[in-house]
Design a protein around this motif. Sequence first.
Motif, PDB file in Angstrom:
ATOM      1  N   PRO A  20      24.813  14.557  40.466  1.00  0.00           N
ATOM      2  CA  PRO A  20      25.668  15.722  40.756  1.00  0.00           C
ATOM      3  C   PRO A  20      25.224  16.985  40.016  1.00  0.00           C
ATOM      4  O   PRO A  20      25.276  18.082  40.566  1.00  0.00           O
ATOM      5  N   LYS A  21      24.772  16.839  38.771  1.00  0.00           N
ATOM      6  CA  LYS A  21      24.337  18.008  38.000  1.00  0.00           C
ATOM      7  C   LYS A  21      23.073  18.623  38.585  1.00  0.00           C
ATOM      8  O   LYS A  21      22.948  19.848  38.655  1.00  0.00           O
ATOM      9  N   VAL A  22      22.132  17.782  38.992  1.00  0.00           N
ATOM     10  CA  VAL A  22      20.898  18.292  39.597  1.00  0.00           C
ATOM     11  C   VAL A  22      21.219  18.943  40.937  1.00  0.00           C
ATOM     12  O   VAL A  22      20.690  20.018  41.259  1.00  0.00           O
ATOM     13  N   SER A  23      22.102  18.345  41.710  1.00  0.00           N
ATOM     14  CA  SER A  23      22.519  18.929  42.990  1.00  0.00           C
ATOM     15  C   SER A  23      23.203  20.279  42.789  1.00  0.00           C
ATOM     16  O   SER A  23      22.975  21.213  43.572  1.00  0.00           O
ATOM     17  N   ASP A  24      24.031  20.397  41.754  1.00  0.00           N
ATOM     18  CA  ASP A  24      24.686  21.676  41.450  1.00  0.00           C
ATOM     19  C   ASP A  24      23.650  22.755  41.129  1.00  0.00           C
ATOM     20  O   ASP A  24      23.773  23.897  41.573  1.00  0.00           O
ATOM     21  N   LEU A  25      22.634  22.399  40.359  1.00  0.00           N
ATOM     22  CA  LEU A  25      21.569  23.355  40.050  1.00  0.00           C
ATOM     23  C   LEU A  25      20.840  23.790  41.318  1.00  0.00           C
ATOM     24  O   LEU A  25      20.514  24.963  41.490  1.00  0.00           O
ATOM     25  N   LEU A  26      20.585  22.841  42.202  1.00  0.00           N
ATOM     26  CA  LEU A  26      19.880  23.151  43.443  1.00  0.00           C
ATOM     27  C   LEU A  26      20.671  24.148  44.289  1.00  0.00           C
ATOM     28  O   LEU A  26      20.091  25.039  44.914  1.00  0.00           O
ATOM     29  N   ARG A  27      21.983  24.019  44.296  1.00  0.00           N
ATOM     30  CA  ARG A  27      22.825  24.949  45.070  1.00  0.00           C
ATOM     31  C   ARG A  27      22.715  26.384  44.546  1.00  0.00           C
ATOM     32  O   ARG A  27      22.998  27.342  45.265  1.00  0.00           O
ATOM     33  N   GLN A  28      22.306  26.544  43.295  1.00  0.00           N
ATOM     34  CA  GLN A  28      22.134  27.879  42.711  1.00  0.00           C
ATOM     35  C   GLN A  28      20.784  28.497  43.071  1.00  0.00           C
ATOM     36  O   GLN A  28      20.553  29.669  42.775  1.00  0.00           O
ATOM     37  N   GLU A  29      19.913  27.709  43.663  1.00  0.00           N
ATOM     38  CA  GLU A  29      18.562  28.166  43.995  1.00  0.00           C
ATOM     39  C   GLU A  29      18.463  28.537  45.476  1.00  0.00           C
ATOM     40  O   GLU A  29      19.068  27.873  46.313  1.00  0.00           O
ATOM     41  N   PRO A  30      17.672  29.557  45.808  1.00  0.00           N
ATOM     42  CA  PRO A  30      17.435  29.882  47.216  1.00  0.00           C
ATOM     43  C   PRO A  30      16.304  29.011  47.774  1.00  0.00           C
ATOM     44  O   PRO A  30      15.263  29.513  48.188  1.00  0.00           O
ATOM     45  N   LEU A  31      16.488  27.702  47.762  1.00  0.00           N
ATOM     46  CA  LEU A  31      15.423  26.783  48.155  1.00  0.00           C
ATOM     47  C   LEU A  31      15.885  25.902  49.308  1.00  0.00           C
ATOM     48  O   LEU A  31      16.854  25.159  49.162  1.00  0.00           O
ATOM     49  N   GLU A  32      15.194  25.995  50.409  1.00  0.00           N
ATOM     50  CA  GLU A  32      15.479  25.142  51.567  1.00  0.00           C
ATOM     51  C   GLU A  32      14.630  23.877  51.527  1.00  0.00           C
ATOM     52  O   GLU A  32      15.128  22.785  51.738  1.00  0.00           O
ATOM     53  N   ASP A  33      13.336  24.053  51.289  1.00  0.00           N
ATOM     54  CA  ASP A  33      12.405  22.924  51.296  1.00  0.00           C
ATOM     55  C   ASP A  33      11.451  23.048  50.118  1.00  0.00           C
ATOM     56  O   ASP A  33      10.979  24.140  49.801  1.00  0.00           O
ATOM     57  N   GLY A  34      11.175  21.911  49.471  1.00  0.00           N
ATOM     58  CA  GLY A  34      10.263  21.919  48.333  1.00  0.00           C
ATOM     59  C   GLY A  34      10.402  20.664  47.502  1.00  0.00           C
ATOM     60  O   GLY A  34      10.624  19.575  48.034  1.00  0.00           O
ATOM     61  N   LEU A  35      10.309  20.851  46.198  1.00  0.00           N
ATOM     62  CA  LEU A  35      10.349  19.734  45.260  1.00  0.00           C
ATOM     63  C   LEU A  35      11.335  20.015  44.132  1.00  0.00           C
ATOM     64  O   LEU A  35      11.541  21.167  43.751  1.00  0.00           O
ATOM     65  N   ALA A  36      11.885  18.952  43.601  1.00  0.00           N
ATOM     66  CA  ALA A  36      12.701  19.009  42.390  1.00  0.00           C
ATOM     67  C   ALA A  36      12.021  18.103  41.373  1.00  0.00           C
ATOM     68  O   ALA A  36      11.783  16.924  41.645  1.00  0.00           O
ATOM     69  N   ILE A  37      11.690  18.664  40.237  1.00  0.00           N
ATOM     70  CA  ILE A  37      11.101  17.878  39.153  1.00  0.00           C
ATOM     71  C   ILE A  37      12.158  17.751  38.064  1.00  0.00           C
ATOM     72  O   ILE A  37      12.684  18.752  37.576  1.00  0.00           O
ATOM     73  N   VAL A  38      12.464  16.520  37.713  1.00  0.00           N
ATOM     74  CA  VAL A  38      13.457  16.233  36.677  1.00  0.00           C
ATOM     75  C   VAL A  38      12.698  15.584  35.525  1.00  0.00           C
ATOM     76  O   VAL A  38      12.079  14.525  35.696  1.00  0.00           O
ATOM     77  N   ARG A 104      18.907  20.380  50.189  1.00  0.00           N
ATOM     78  CA  ARG A 104      19.520  19.200  49.550  1.00  0.00           C
ATOM     79  C   ARG A 104      18.442  18.264  49.015  1.00  0.00           C
ATOM     80  O   ARG A 104      17.339  18.198  49.554  1.00  0.00           O
ATOM     81  N   LEU A 105      18.807  17.524  47.979  1.00  0.00           N
ATOM     82  CA  LEU A 105      17.911  16.490  47.469  1.00  0.00           C
ATOM     83  C   LEU A 105      17.735  15.410  48.522  1.00  0.00           C
ATOM     84  O   LEU A 105      18.706  15.007  49.168  1.00  0.00           O
ATOM     85  N   VAL A 106      16.513  14.934  48.694  1.00  0.00           N
ATOM     86  CA  VAL A 106      16.256  13.839  49.617  1.00  0.00           C
ATOM     87  C   VAL A 106      16.287  12.549  48.799  1.00  0.00           C
ATOM     88  O   VAL A 106      15.376  12.261  48.025  1.00  0.00           O
ATOM     89  N   LEU A 107      17.377  11.821  48.961  1.00  0.00           N
ATOM     90  CA  LEU A 107      17.562  10.542  48.281  1.00  0.00           C
ATOM     91  C   LEU A 107      17.979   9.511  49.318  1.00  0.00           C
ATOM     92  O   LEU A 107      18.631   9.849  50.312  1.00  0.00           O
ATOM     93  N   GLY A 108      17.620   8.263  49.071  1.00  0.00           N
ATOM     94  CA  GLY A 108      18.077   7.192  49.941  1.00  0.00           C
ATOM     95  C   GLY A 108      19.585   7.029  49.835  1.00  0.00           C
ATOM     96  O   GLY A 108      20.216   7.507  48.881  1.00  0.00           O
TER      97      GLY A 108
END
Length: 133
Positions: A20-38, A104-108
């Motif tokens: 949920p925290k990583v998803s919240d951060l993603l919502r603050q970004e203007p990013l449609e497609d790409g990568l998330a590095i944690v 959105r994060l792509v997760l199974g």
Amino acid sequence: MIHTLHIETKQRDEIIDITPKVSDLLRQEPLEDGLAIVYCPHTTAGIAVNENADPDVKKDILMRLNEVYPWEHPKYEHAEGNSAAHLKAITVGSSQTLLVAGGRLVLGRWQGIYFCEFDGPRRRQCLVRFIKG
């Protein structure tokens, strides 16, 4: 931009769902497609992606890691006495790279992102970077 998540762990060994925290951060970004590095900048903690539907999975993972890497072992030589934590962290790994699609994060279906504590309780950080792709 690198985002910092602050995590307070409460036990020596603990697996915390940070999806949920990583998803919240993603919502603050203007990013449609790409990568998330944690990334975890600690040598006695790690980042994993695994099932987040059944809490017993986290218990089973910790149980098995404790069996493989017991806290006490007569041949450990590390002066700080936390060799088991280092071994668990290197087994789990320090980072995960995830796809981002449609903002959105792509997760199974059953997957979540976990911060894995192996030498707590502590104040920890987790770094997150989004890359346009």
